[in-house]
Design a protein around this motif. Structure first.
Motif, PDB file in Angstrom:
ATOM      1  N   ASP A  13       0.800  -1.217   0.000  1.00  0.00           N
ATOM      2  CA  ASP A  13       0.000   0.000   0.000  1.00  0.00           C
ATOM      3  C   ASP A  13       0.834   1.268   0.000  1.00  0.00           C
ATOM      4  O   ASP A  13       0.367   2.319   0.368  1.00  0.00           O
ATOM      5  N   ALA A  20       1.226  -1.219   7.633  1.00  0.00           N
ATOM      6  CA  ALA A  20      -0.132  -1.569   7.225  1.00  0.00           C
ATOM      7  C   ALA A  20      -0.747  -2.577   8.180  1.00  0.00           C
ATOM      8  O   ALA A  20      -1.895  -2.441   8.619  1.00  0.00           O
ATOM      9  N   LYS A  21       0.004  -3.628   8.525  1.00  0.00           N
ATOM     10  CA  LYS A  21      -0.554  -4.671   9.373  1.00  0.00           C
ATOM     11  C   LYS A  21      -0.775  -4.161  10.790  1.00  0.00           C
ATOM     12  O   LYS A  21      -1.779  -4.457  11.430  1.00  0.00           O
ATOM     13  N   SER A  23      -1.451  -1.258  11.802  1.00  0.00           N
ATOM     14  CA  SER A  23      -2.532  -0.290  11.943  1.00  0.00           C
ATOM     15  C   SER A  23      -3.912  -0.902  11.777  1.00  0.00           C
ATOM     16  O   SER A  23      -4.894  -0.348  12.251  1.00  0.00           O
ATOM     17  N   GLU A  24      -4.017  -2.064  11.111  1.00  0.00           N
ATOM     18  CA  GLU A  24      -5.346  -2.540  10.774  1.00  0.00           C
ATOM     19  C   GLU A  24      -5.647  -3.968  11.199  1.00  0.00           C
ATOM     20  O   GLU A  24      -6.773  -4.403  11.103  1.00  0.00           O
ATOM     21  N   ASN A 304      -1.461  -9.390   1.312  1.00  0.00           N
ATOM     22  CA  ASN A 304      -1.406  -7.934   1.423  1.00  0.00           C
ATOM     23  C   ASN A 304      -0.906  -7.269   0.146  1.00  0.00           C
ATOM     24  O   ASN A 304      -1.161  -6.089  -0.097  1.00  0.00           O
ATOM     25  N   THR A 343      -6.610  -2.911   3.460  1.00  0.00           N
ATOM     26  CA  THR A 343      -6.314  -1.652   4.148  1.00  0.00           C
ATOM     27  C   THR A 343      -7.132  -0.517   3.558  1.00  0.00           C
ATOM     28  O   THR A 343      -7.678  -0.613   2.452  1.00  0.00           O
ATOM     29  N   ASN A 344      -7.187   0.592   4.294  1.00  0.00           N
ATOM     30  CA  ASN A 344      -7.847   1.785   3.775  1.00  0.00           C
ATOM     31  C   ASN A 344      -7.194   2.244   2.480  1.00  0.00           C
ATOM     32  O   ASN A 344      -7.868   2.701   1.553  1.00  0.00           O
ATOM     33  N   SER A 345      -5.874   2.130   2.418  1.00  0.00           N
ATOM     34  CA  SER A 345      -5.155   2.574   1.230  1.00  0.00           C
ATOM     35  C   SER A 345      -5.563   1.770   0.003  1.00  0.00           C
ATOM     36  O   SER A 345      -5.872   2.341  -1.053  1.00  0.00           O
ATOM     37  N   GLU A 378     -10.363   6.183   3.967  1.00  0.00           N
ATOM     38  CA  GLU A 378      -9.827   5.769   2.676  1.00  0.00           C
ATOM     39  C   GLU A 378      -9.342   6.979   1.879  1.00  0.00           C
ATOM     40  O   GLU A 378      -8.271   6.953   1.279  1.00  0.00           O
ATOM     41  N   THR A 381      -5.901   8.397   2.639  1.00  0.00           N
ATOM     42  CA  THR A 381      -4.687   7.724   2.157  1.00  0.00           C
ATOM     43  C   THR A 381      -4.313   8.142   0.745  1.00  0.00           C
ATOM     44  O   THR A 381      -3.248   7.759   0.252  1.00  0.00           O
TER      45      THR A 381
END
Length: 901
Positions: A13, A20-21, A23-24, A304, A343-345, A378, A381
């Motif tokens: 992302d 990434a991991k 945070s989510e 991911n 992820t949001n991204s 989203e 990002t």
């Protein structure tokens, strides 16, 4: 730099995988083996002969046969990713010793190898303790444990952390011959500097220099080579380069493919495809996209990374559809990107891509729905580049959904502001082309012509930044849709001269910097101190631009008053960035003579000469090309007519037939054809014309569209060079050389037998007989074999910029062109013209050596001594007339053409 290019090799992302991991995803436990802990890089390695840190979740400990190895990891960390066995000089991968642990996991590689990974409570304090207490006594094991500590620190601290650790850790690793860990530390630092929340391009550059030094040692794993090329290409993107990243990603892809690094292979494929699409090399990008989407490739990707690969490849299709609307939509890829998003991204990127694709196809309600479904998280990002496309999509929705141009203008102006303040020429070009497209729909013809003219200036700037042999011609060709629409608008407003100049400029403007004395292709010709200064300026420019882009990414949330204040600050910074760009350009390229339409048009201003060119028509409502538009200029009149699509020679016959029937060729002495696209392969002079009774056919010449240069040419001597190439396999070449030398000597020319690039004195005439070759991307590897093992190539000829006034090339393919390129690409005839020649006579295809000898004898037999007395212009006219006369008498010589600038 194009902000849509993500950091595929380390995180899906644009952030590191750890970010990434963490945070989510919830913290993992032994009962949830598919999840990762928030901080999975607290690892110790004992007994490893080689260490490869693939990512925060994939760490490889390799050992040589007969040695013991353990991987010690934090509690709850599950290393469920795998990679195939690989013997890269450091031993097999995933072979570890079993032992007591909190939890034990079994890994299987793609080739079926099995490994047991021990998971224990390990922290930096624990590492310090076992090192300090003497539990580890082997110096090599101590070095590897210190490497584990360094991995964690560099992931968190980026290049600065690497600098702090370099002495105690990297030096120790070097002492023990360990390369794998050092390479990954440098790669992690480069990744963090290029893609971290705080960009550090200088630190990334230092890390890449260290990777380059490791690569030079030639005792490293394939990972080091891959990371050097992959992150080096990313740095070039950050510096705003369009062409250099392609070469880096290509090398990375090849290295990964040869050593079965599947995940990295797919990452490099996707990045290379995007880089090619940005250059307008869509056919090549499509091939790579298909390879990346092969199920065998996708099966190797971790979860991911998949959404980023899907989004990146969808973007490749979106870019192509901006130029070729009839290409298929990326709907299948977008569905996969949405379903795989973690992820949001990745979710935000998938929604934006879907909105852009829907708006391209006129499904405005669907596009609106995708944008409205995007959450605030989203949207947060999205990059500054992404926000430009949000505004452009909104503009298309408003204009196409009934709101009209007035409603769309607000979004267009905001997009233009964002692109301008972000200093992204690619975004500025897309904004201007979209604006022109919507102005056409609104019936605002004059405004649209103005937008297209502004887009032309931006496109020229982008083209000039692309190395000619990296596809500059293909980049110019990829924007033919906008050129066709611009010309159509000018014709609709009865501006025929403007329409003619629009298509001539599209064919030739990107060549102007290559003409003699304007630009050197070879950076080696620029003093090293100058190159270093230019690169330092580029680094400063890129970092300041990226800081501005970061602010722009958050500008969507500003109030009108706040945005106005920000806009003023950003404009000041933008002016400073422009000054840096101008300084860099002046260092590397100098001030070039601008392309002028009148320089091309002037030769046809007399009633006895004419100019003929052509360009594809604008697309119809279904995105199809209905045919071509021909432009015939004679005197002050410009005649325009259309021909339905078909085979190039058939279209040429219809066009010439129309000219004959209309009386346009009556009393015409000469025609200069400036061929574009598929017509570069058409011999107009050999088509079956029907001249008026009692009149001879006009003389035909072929032009590049540059016209006469206002710059000074090197003074040509009155001498000639008759150059014999390697005669191997050419039995008639020595006879040709002897015959030409005898004839020119009889004309009292001083004849030499050698010629070198860059010689101060340039001859009036050069005749070459020998082998010629055509190759490389759109012909840039073309050359003349002047002696066994020695060539005069196109690059060197253009770079030196000192050519004879007139060249006659008796070599195969010296005038061969590539119809994929709007200008036909490069060949040796073009190279001589760009190097300063007034005229080049050369064959378009392979020719028989006996036919070449006969042609040369006939050509010079028609060269009068008076022309030599009068100078280069008279010699040019005499040889051009001789060529036409020979071809009228004998169609065997139709392959030869007379080329002029």
């Amino acid at each position: 730099m194009a902000a849509w290019v993500s950091a595929l090799a380390c995180g899906g992302d644009g952030r590191s995988e750890a970010e990434a991991k963490a945070s989510e995803l919830p913290a993992a436990s032994p009962s949830s083996p598919s999840k990762l802990a928030p901080d999975p890089i607290e690892l110790a390695f004992v007994g490893c002969d080689g260490l490869f840190v693939e990512s925060p979740s994939v760490v490889v400990c390799a050992r040589r046969p007969g040695t013991r190895a353990k991987i010690l990891a934090g509690s709850g960390v599950v290393m469920d990713a795998f990679r195939p066995d690989l013997d890269d000089g450091l031993g097999r991968i995933w072979e570890v010793e079993e032992g007591p642990s909190v939890v034990t996991r079994t890994l299987r590689s793609a080739s079926g190898a099995v490994a047991r990974v021990e998971l224990r409570e390990v922290s930096l304090a624990y590492l310090d303790a076992i090192l300090g207490d003497g539990v580890v006594t082997e110096p090599r094991e101590a070095a590897l444990l210190n490497c584990a500590r360094a991995v964690r620190e560099v992931y968190r601290g980026g290049p600065q952390a690497l600098e702090r650790l370099s002495e105690p850790v990297l030096g120790e690793l070097a002492d023990h011959g360990e390369v794998g860990c050092r390479g990954r530390l440098y790669a992690i630092a480069a990744h963090a500097g290029l893609n971290g929340a705080t960009m550090d391009l200088e630190g990334a550059g230092v890390a890449l220099e260290a990777l380059e030094a490791l690569a030079a040692e030639r005792v490293h794993g394939a990972e080091v080579r891959f990371d050097r090329d992959y992150y080096g290409a990313q740095l070039e993107q950050r510096l705003g380069k369009l062409d250099e990243p392609v070469e880096g990603f290509t090398r990375a892809r090849i290295a990964a493919g040869r050593t079965w690094m599947h995940r990295r292979y797919v990452s490099a494929l996707a990045m290379e495809a995007t880089a090619l699409a940005r250059l307008g090399r869509f056919a090549e990008a499509r091939e790579l996209r298909a390879k990346a989407l092969d199920e065998r490739s996708l099966s190797t990707l971790p979860e991911n990374l998949r959404p980023t690969v899907f989004n990146t490849l969808a973007w490749v299709q979106i870019l192509e559809r901006e130029e070729v609307p009839s290409e298929p939509e990326p709907q299948a890829l977008l569905r996969r990107a949405k379903s795989a998003a973690l992820t949001n991204s990745s979710r935000g990127r998938a929604r934006l891509n879907a909105a852009v694709a829907a708006a391209q196809s006129g499904r405005y309600d669907e596009a609106r729905g995708e944008l409205e479904a995007m959450t605030e998280a989203e949207r947060g990002t999205l990059s500054a580049h992404d926000l430009v496309f949000v505004e452009l999509t909104q503009a298309r929705i408003k204009a196409g959904g009934g709101g009209g141009f007035a409603a769309a203008r607000v979004h267009l102006e905001r997009a233009e502001t964002l692109a301008s303040l972000g200093r992204e020429n690619e975004d500025s070009l897309r904004v201007l082309l979209t604006r022109a497209e919507l102005e056409v729909l609104a019936g605002r013809s004059e405004d649209a012509r103005g937008s297209y003219a502004r887009a032309t200036a931006v496109s020229d700037a982008l083209a000039s930044s692309i190395a000619p042999d990296a596809g500059r011609s293909l980049f110019a060709s990829s924007h033919s849709r906008a050129v066709a629409q611009h010309a159509a608008l000018a014709l609709a407003d009865d501006q025929r001269e403007e329409a003619l100049c629009t298509v001539l400029g599209a064919r030739a403007r990107h060549l102007r910097g290559l003409a003699a004395g304007r630009r050197s292709l070879d950076e080696a010709g620029v003093e090293a101190r100058t190159r270093g200064r230019a690169r330092a300026l580029l680094l400063e420019h890129a970092e300041r631009r990226e800081r501005l882009a970061t602010e722009l990414a958050d500008a969507w949330a500003l109030s009108a008053e706040e945005f106005a204040a920000f806009e003023r600050r950003a404009k000041d910074e933008g002016e400073a960035l422009d000054a840096l760009e101008r300084e860099v350009m002046s260092l590397l390229e100098g001030e070039g003579e601008p392309w002028r339409c009148e320089a091309v048009r002037s030769s046809s201003r007399t009633g006895s000469a004419a100019l003929l060119t052509m360009f594809p028509r604008e697309l119809d409502a279904l995105g199809r090309r209905p045919g071509w538009r021909f432009f015939f200029a004679r005197g002050d009149a410009v005649t325009v007519f259309e021909v339905e699509d078909g085979a190039a020679e058939a279209m040429a016959d219809r066009a010439l037939g129309w000219l004959v029937e209309a009386g346009q060729l009556d009393e015409l002495e000469a025609i200069t054809v400036i061929p574009t696209g598929v017509f570069v392969d058409v011999d107009f002079h050999a088509r079956p014309l029907s001249p008026r009774k009692g009149r001879s056919s006009p003389r035909w010449r072929y032009g590049l569209g540059l016209g006469a240069s206002e710059g000074s040419r090197p003074d040509a001597s009155r001498g000639a060079v008759v150059l014999a190439g390697d005669p191997d396999g050419l039995a008639e070449a020595p006879r040709e050389i002897a015959a030409v030398r005898e004839r020119l000597g009889a004309l009292e020319l001083s004849v030499e037998g050698s010629w070198t690039l860059g010689a101060e004195a340039t001859p009036l005439l050069l005749h070459y007989s020998g082998h010629g070759s055509y190759g490389g991307l759109v012909g840039w590897d073309s050359a003349l074999l002047v002696a066994p093992g020695r060539e005069v190539d196109a690059r060197g000829l253009v770079a030196y910029g000192r050519a004879p006034a007139i060249a006659v090339l008796g070599a195969c393919d010296a005038g061969t062109s590539d119809p994929r390129a709007i200008d036909g690409g490069m060949n040796m005839a073009t190279a001589f013209l760009l190097a300063g020649a007034r005229m080049v006579i050369a064959p378009r295809d392979p020719v028989d050596d006996s036919l070449a000898r006969e042609f040369a004898e006939l050509l010079y037999a028609r060269l009068p001594a008076e022309a030599l007395e009068e100078g280069p212009e008279a010699v040019e006219a005499a040889l051009s007339a001789a060529l036409s006369a020979i071809q009228r008498q004998d169609p065997r010589f139709a392959k030869w053409r007379a080329w002029v600038p």
